[in-house]
Design a protein around this motif. Structure first.
Motif, short mmCIF file in Angstrom:
data_model
loop_
_atom_site.label_atom_id
_atom_site.label_comp_id
_atom_site.label_asym_id
_atom_site.label_seq_id
_atom_site.Cartn_x
_atom_site.Cartn_y
_atom_site.Cartn_z
N ALA A 58 -30.29 -15.65 -34.75
CA ALA A 58 -31.26 -16.45 -35.51
C ALA A 58 -30.82 -16.53 -36.96
O ALA A 58 -30.15 -15.64 -37.48
CB ALA A 58 -32.65 -15.84 -35.41
N SER A 59 -31.24 -17.59 -37.63
CA SER A 59 -30.88 -17.77 -39.04
C SER A 59 -31.81 -17.03 -39.97
O SER A 59 -31.55 -16.92 -41.17
CB SER A 59 -30.89 -19.26 -39.39
N GLY A 60 -32.92 -16.51 -39.44
CA GLY A 60 -33.88 -15.79 -40.26
C GLY A 60 -34.80 -14.96 -39.40
O GLY A 60 -34.66 -14.93 -38.16
N PRO A 61 -35.77 -14.27 -40.00
CA PRO A 61 -36.69 -13.45 -39.21
C PRO A 61 -37.48 -14.28 -38.20
O PRO A 61 -37.90 -15.41 -38.49
CB PRO A 61 -37.61 -12.85 -40.29
N ARG A 62 -37.69 -13.68 -37.06
CA ARG A 62 -38.42 -14.36 -35.99
C ARG A 62 -39.89 -13.92 -35.99
O ARG A 62 -40.21 -12.78 -36.36
CB ARG A 62 -37.81 -14.01 -34.63
N PRO A 63 -40.79 -14.81 -35.55
CA PRO A 63 -42.19 -14.38 -35.41
C PRO A 63 -42.32 -13.26 -34.39
O PRO A 63 -41.49 -13.11 -33.49
CB PRO A 63 -42.90 -15.66 -34.95
N MET A 64 -43.38 -12.50 -34.54
CA MET A 64 -43.57 -11.25 -33.79
C MET A 64 -44.76 -11.38 -32.84
O MET A 64 -45.80 -11.92 -33.21
CB MET A 64 -43.84 -10.15 -34.82
N ILE A 65 -44.60 -10.86 -31.63
CA ILE A 65 -45.71 -10.72 -30.69
C ILE A 65 -45.90 -9.24 -30.37
O ILE A 65 -44.93 -8.53 -30.10
CB ILE A 65 -45.46 -11.51 -29.39
N VAL A 66 -47.14 -8.79 -30.42
CA VAL A 66 -47.49 -7.45 -29.93
C VAL A 66 -48.33 -7.65 -28.68
O VAL A 66 -49.40 -8.28 -28.74
CB VAL A 66 -48.25 -6.63 -30.98
N PHE A 67 -47.84 -7.12 -27.55
CA PHE A 67 -48.51 -7.31 -26.27
C PHE A 67 -49.18 -6.01 -25.83
O PHE A 67 -48.53 -4.96 -25.74
CB PHE A 67 -47.52 -7.75 -25.20
N PHE A 68 -50.48 -6.09 -25.53
CA PHE A 68 -51.25 -4.95 -25.03
C PHE A 68 -51.56 -5.16 -23.55
O PHE A 68 -52.24 -6.13 -23.19
CB PHE A 68 -52.56 -4.81 -25.81
N PHE A 111 -58.55 3.87 -28.35
CA PHE A 111 -57.54 2.92 -27.88
C PHE A 111 -57.43 1.72 -28.82
O PHE A 111 -56.36 1.11 -28.92
CB PHE A 111 -57.79 2.49 -26.43
N VAL A 112 -58.50 1.38 -29.51
CA VAL A 112 -58.42 0.32 -30.52
C VAL A 112 -57.69 0.84 -31.77
O VAL A 112 -56.87 0.14 -32.37
CB VAL A 112 -59.82 -0.20 -30.89
N GLU A 113 -57.98 2.06 -32.15
CA GLU A 113 -57.27 2.67 -33.29
C GLU A 113 -55.77 2.73 -33.03
O GLU A 113 -54.96 2.45 -33.93
CB GLU A 113 -57.83 4.07 -33.55
N ASP A 114 -55.39 3.10 -31.81
CA ASP A 114 -53.97 3.14 -31.47
C ASP A 114 -53.35 1.75 -31.53
O ASP A 114 -52.22 1.58 -32.02
CB ASP A 114 -53.77 3.73 -30.08
N LEU A 138 -51.05 -11.47 -31.65
CA LEU A 138 -51.49 -10.45 -30.70
C LEU A 138 -51.71 -11.10 -29.34
O LEU A 138 -52.35 -12.16 -29.25
CB LEU A 138 -52.79 -9.81 -31.18
N VAL A 139 -51.20 -10.48 -28.30
CA VAL A 139 -51.36 -10.98 -26.93
C VAL A 139 -51.78 -9.80 -26.07
O VAL A 139 -51.29 -8.68 -26.26
CB VAL A 139 -50.05 -11.60 -26.39
N GLY A 140 -52.69 -10.03 -25.13
CA GLY A 140 -53.11 -8.95 -24.26
C GLY A 140 -53.65 -9.46 -22.95
O GLY A 140 -54.05 -10.62 -22.82
N HIS A 141 -53.67 -8.56 -21.96
CA HIS A 141 -54.24 -8.86 -20.65
C HIS A 141 -55.34 -7.87 -20.34
O HIS A 141 -55.17 -6.66 -20.53
CB HIS A 141 -53.17 -8.80 -19.56
N SER A 142 -56.50 -8.36 -19.91
CA SER A 142 -57.60 -7.54 -19.43
C SER A 142 -58.06 -6.57 -20.51
O SER A 142 -58.44 -7.00 -21.60
CB SER A 142 -57.18 -6.83 -18.13
N ALA A 143 -58.02 -5.25 -20.28
CA ALA A 143 -58.41 -4.30 -21.32
C ALA A 143 -57.55 -4.46 -22.56
O ALA A 143 -58.02 -4.27 -23.69
CB ALA A 143 -58.30 -2.87 -20.79
N GLY A 144 -56.29 -4.83 -22.37
CA GLY A 144 -55.42 -5.09 -23.52
C GLY A 144 -55.84 -6.32 -24.30
O GLY A 144 -55.66 -6.39 -25.52
N ALA A 145 -56.41 -7.30 -23.61
CA ALA A 145 -56.95 -8.47 -24.30
C ALA A 145 -58.14 -8.07 -25.15
O ALA A 145 -58.34 -8.61 -26.25
CB ALA A 145 -57.35 -9.54 -23.29
N ASN A 147 -58.48 -5.12 -26.59
CA ASN A 147 -57.90 -4.46 -27.76
C ASN A 147 -57.43 -5.49 -28.78
O ASN A 147 -57.67 -5.35 -29.99
CB ASN A 147 -56.73 -3.57 -27.34
N ALA A 148 -56.73 -6.53 -28.29
CA ALA A 148 -56.26 -7.58 -29.19
C ALA A 148 -57.43 -8.29 -29.86
O ALA A 148 -57.38 -8.58 -31.06
CB ALA A 148 -55.41 -8.58 -28.40
#
Length: 290
Positions: A58-68, A111-114, A138-145, A147-148
């Protein structure tokens, strides 16, 4: 192979057990690779995360995803979600997948604090992996959703660091579950002093980052009305939100659709990636991917 994977996947996800066997068997996206393993964001053994990045330069920093990931706040492991990390990395994102402490060892809000601590670690360290600490989705599924959602709509968890969260995309999340009338919710939330403060639908405000609320029309575990209701609450509060229901998938199928063999079931990967690109490129609405 697909039929075999379905037989394997359903009991693993429905039973909320780690998906390591499923993850090991399915074909992965060649455009993404794991670049870090077990990075500590806290002192507990569960406070670790893995990082995935695109193979292409990449020519520069890429966007970030955090998946829960999900698991009723009582089970799950990042080792089962390499297929998610590589799929999203192949779409052009640096991806972090954290573990977090689970019931019965902890209750809300641990779990939200984490989850918040993992995002803050990402902001401070992801540049070394080519990620942009100021463009996080932020991306999440079920309980992870859930948290997100809490990190996105309740500023007490991230504080000023929430400004880096440009949007959140949630798959089959619970946002409105009072009274606590299931074993899962009682185990995770009954010790909370203010139960209304545990409900994302009651916390929506105009300051929230855009939300993309996705659900399966065949989901009988977390009803699609949870996602449509959250989108309505956000819109009424003045925030940007869209919901989408995939008619032919259920609670398991919506996250399985991120895996290569199941992408024909619903365009979940396409929609999440389009939304994440949109909001990290300056879009302030939630229309991308719809």
């Amino acid at each position: 192979m697909r039929a075999f994977l379905i037989v394997l996947l359903i009991p693993l996800l429905a039973g909320c057990t780690p998906l390591t066997a499923f993850n090991a068997l399915i074909p992965k996206d060649a455009g993404g690779r794991q670049v870090a393993d077990d990075e500590p964001y806290g002192q507990d053994r569960r406070q670790r995360l893995d990082i995935y990045a695109p193979v292409a330069a990449a020519s520069g920093p890429r966007p970030m995803i955090v998946f829960f990931y999900g698991g009723s706040w009582k089970s799950g492991s990042k080792e089962g979600y390499g297929f998610v990390g590589r799929a999203l990395a192949a779409q052009g994102f640096v991806v972090a997948i954290p573990d977090y402490r689970l019931v019965p060892d902890v209750r809300f809000p641990a779990f939200v604090e984490d989850s918040a601590a993992a995002v803050q670690w990402v902001q401070r360290h992801v540049a070394r992996y080519g990620g942009d600490p100021d463009r996080i989705v932020l991306v999440g599924h079920s309980a992870g959703a859930y948290n997100a959602a809490m990190l996105a709509v309740d500023p007490r968890w991230l504080g000023p660091d929430r400004a880096a969260v440009k949007g959140w995309a949630a798959l089959a999340g619970p946002y409105d579950f009072l009274p606590l009338d299931t074993e899962v919710t009682r185990a995770a939330f009954s010790a909370a002093g203010d139960l209304e403060a545990t409900q994302p639908i009651l916390l929506a405000s105009a300051d929230d980052p855009p939300g993309l609320l996705l659900a399966g029309g065949r989901d009988e575990l977390v009803l699609p009305s949870q996602s449509t209701g959250m989108a309505i609450a956000m819109t009424e509060a003045g925030a940007a939100a869209q919901s989408r229901i995939y008619p032919d998938v259920g609670h398991v199928g919506i996250v399985a659709a991120l895996a290569k063999p199941f992408r024909g079931d619903a365009p979940v990967l396409r929609d999440v990636a389009a939304f994440a690109r949109h909001v990290t490129q300056g879009g302030t609405d939630a229309s991308a991917g719809q």
